[in-house]
Design an enzyme around this catalytic site. Structure first.
Site, PDB file in Angstrom:
ATOM      1  N   CYS A   1       0.862  -1.180   0.000  1.00 56.14           N
ATOM      2  CA  CYS A   1       0.000   0.000   0.000  1.00 56.14           C
ATOM      3  C   CYS A   1       0.901   1.234   0.000  1.00 56.14           C
ATOM      4  O   CYS A   1       1.912   1.248   0.703  1.00 56.14           O
ATOM      5  CB  CYS A   1      -0.870  -0.027   1.257  1.00 56.14           C
TER       6      CYS A   1
ATOM      7  N   HIS B   1      -9.111  -3.712  -1.870  1.00 56.39           N
ATOM      8  CA  HIS B   1      -8.156  -2.941  -1.060  1.00 56.39           C
ATOM      9  C   HIS B   1      -8.569  -1.467  -0.968  1.00 56.39           C
ATOM     10  O   HIS B   1      -8.594  -0.887   0.122  1.00 56.39           O
ATOM     11  CB  HIS B   1      -6.755  -3.069  -1.697  1.00 56.39           C
TER      12      HIS B   1
HETATM   13 NI    NI Z   1      -3.672   1.180   0.136  1.00 56.83          NI
END
Ligand code: NI
Length: 160
Positions: A90, A132
């Site tokens: 991320c 996500h």
């Molecule tokens: Ni992310």
């Protein structure tokens, strides 16, 4: 267009719930453009508005399959099917990677960058990315879902 600052691990904004976008106006379109520019600059496959400090339900994704960029305003996952174990990272956790479980397929409903409603069925990497990024809009982060023992912390490199 402008590159926006990416909020990183520990920033409380990443844990907040986002608000629905009521009108897709010029300000929202500008934000979407900035989010895309920021995502490409940092070589991400997706970015959610809270990651640039804005608590609105907006996600951009480009998994580099020739179909991107995809813009999702007020995305809602209306169906999930199966499971896949995936390697994930991320932009808000630049040095962390881990294995997690994501749905193998998702069907998402959203508005596009012009405010027009669309529905999309996605699998594999795109399903992972949508899952996500939509999690981000609800203050959920991939580190919440790590399969125990799979977290990898890498040293910062200079490729940014
Ligand atoms: Ni992310």
């Amino acid at each position: 267009m402008a590159i926006r600052n990416i909020r990183e691990e520990g920033d409380e904004i990443l844990r907040k719930n986002c608000r629905t976008v009521e009108v897709v106006d010029e300000k929202i379109k500008q934000l979407v453009e900035d989010m895309l520019e920021t995502m490409y600059k940092y070589n991400g496959v997706g970015l959610a508005a809270p990651q640039v400090g804005v608590l609105k339900k907006i996600v951009v994704i480009d998994i580099d399959d020739g179909n991107g960029p995809l813009v999702f305003i007020n995305p809602e996952i209306i169906k999930e099917k199966g499971k896949q174990e995936v390697e994930e990272g991320c932009l808000s956790f630049p040095n962390k990677f881990a294995k997690i479980i994501r749905p193998a397929e998702v069907t998402v409903k959203a508005l596009d960058k012009n405010g027009k409603e669309f529905k999309l069925k996605a699998k594999e990497l795109l399903a992972q990315a949508i899952s996500h990024e939509v999690d981000h809009l609800n203050g959920i982060l991939f580190v919440d879902k790590i399969i125990p023992g799979t977290l990898e912390v890498v040293k910062e490199n200079n490729t940014k």
